[in-house]
Design a protein around this motif. Sequence first.
Motif, mmCIF file in Angstrom:
data_model
loop_
_atom_site.group_PDB
_atom_site.id
_atom_site.type_symbol
_atom_site.label_atom_id
_atom_site.label_comp_id
_atom_site.label_asym_id
_atom_site.label_seq_id
_atom_site.Cartn_x
_atom_site.Cartn_y
_atom_site.Cartn_z
ATOM 1 N N MET A 88 0.849 -1.198 0.000
ATOM 2 C CA MET A 88 0.000 0.000 0.000
ATOM 3 C C MET A 88 0.881 1.242 0.000
ATOM 4 S SD MET A 88 -3.026 0.928 2.652
ATOM 5 C CE MET A 88 -4.007 2.400 2.444
ATOM 6 N N ARG A 105 -2.330 1.698 12.053
ATOM 7 C CA ARG A 105 -1.077 2.415 12.364
ATOM 8 C C ARG A 105 -1.239 3.913 12.154
ATOM 9 N NH1 ARG A 105 1.535 -2.091 10.015
ATOM 10 N NH2 ARG A 105 1.577 -1.045 7.974
ATOM 11 N N LEU A 158 -5.105 8.046 3.511
ATOM 12 C CA LEU A 158 -5.486 6.711 3.971
ATOM 13 C C LEU A 158 -6.979 6.674 4.249
ATOM 14 C CD1 LEU A 158 -2.628 5.516 6.335
ATOM 15 C CD2 LEU A 158 -3.398 4.433 4.236
ATOM 16 N N SER A 168 -4.148 -3.053 8.844
ATOM 17 C CA SER A 168 -2.988 -2.718 9.670
ATOM 18 C C SER A 168 -2.445 -1.340 9.316
ATOM 19 C CB SER A 168 -1.889 -3.771 9.518
ATOM 20 O OG SER A 168 -1.453 -3.850 8.178
ATOM 21 N N ASP A 169 -2.499 -0.959 8.022
ATOM 22 C CA ASP A 169 -2.042 0.380 7.622
ATOM 23 C C ASP A 169 -2.945 1.466 8.209
ATOM 24 O OD1 ASP A 169 0.177 -0.352 5.830
ATOM 25 O OD2 ASP A 169 -1.401 -1.218 4.591
ATOM 26 N N GLN A 214 -5.564 -4.054 4.257
ATOM 27 C CA GLN A 214 -5.392 -2.619 4.492
ATOM 28 C C GLN A 214 -5.537 -2.250 5.968
ATOM 29 O OE1 GLN A 214 -7.638 0.000 1.975
ATOM 30 N NE2 GLN A 214 -7.877 -1.555 0.397
#
Length: 245
Positions: A1, A24, A8, A20-21, A18
Motif C-alpha cells: 500500500m 497504524r 489513507l 494494519s495500515d 489494508q
Amino acid sequence: MTATISSLRCDANQDRSQASDIIRAAYRQVFGNRYLMELDVQPSIEALFINGDLSVQGLVTALAQSDTYRRLYLEANSPYRFVELNFKHLLGRPPRNQAEISEHVRLLADEGFDAEIASYTYSDEYLRNFGVDTVPYARTQTSVVGESTVAYRRNQAMDPGFAGFDADQASVLQVSLASNSNPNAAGTRKVVGGGNRFTVLWTSRVQLGAVRRSAQRSVVSYSSLSRTIQSIQAQGGRILSIANA
C-alpha cells in the motif's frame, strides 16, 4: 500500500490487508506520534475495526476515548492544553480562537471526557473533511481554503517534527490565541527561562460610562505571562495585544 497518511481511507467491508495500515495511521494521528508501550495499545478496538464493526471514524473515536488517551493527554495536562491537542489530533488543525478553546473547556467540565472527544469526531467539520472512512490528518500544513494564514503558523508551532511527538507541556498557542496573533515558536523558545518582559494590553469588564470599557496595561516577565493571561480571562477581560516590553 503506497497511500500517504493524508489519503489513507478504508471503506466499509474493507480488505483485511489494508487494516494494519489504517490502524497504524490512526494511532499515529490520535496519539500525536507518541510511542506506546504494549499495555497502551487497544487490541479490542483494533479487533472491532478489523471485523468491520467500526468505521475509521469509529476507530478514531474509540482510540481517543480510551483510558490511554485520557491518561496521556487529559490527566497529564491542563484542560487548555488538552483541548489544544484535541483539535490537532481529531480535526487536523489548531484552534482558531480563544472562544473555541473556552467552549470545549466548558464542555469537558460540564459533560465529561467522552462528550468532549465526540464533539470533534462526530462534528459536521469532521464529516465534511474526513467522512467516515478517512484517517484525520494535518489539514493546515499548507494553506487551506476557508482558513486564515495564522492557522498555518499555529500548525507549524504545534508540529514536533516527523521524529517528535506531542509531549506533556504547557500550551503552545495560549499567547497566540489570547492576542489573536501569529505564534512565534522560535522567539518563545528563546525566552524560556530568560528575563524578557512583555506588555499585555487588555480591557476589563468594568465599564467607564455607558459603553466604554476601562483599558488596562500589565508588564510581566515571560514566566508570569501564562498566569497573567489566565487571570485576565478569569475576570472576564479581553486581551488586545501582547508585545515585548
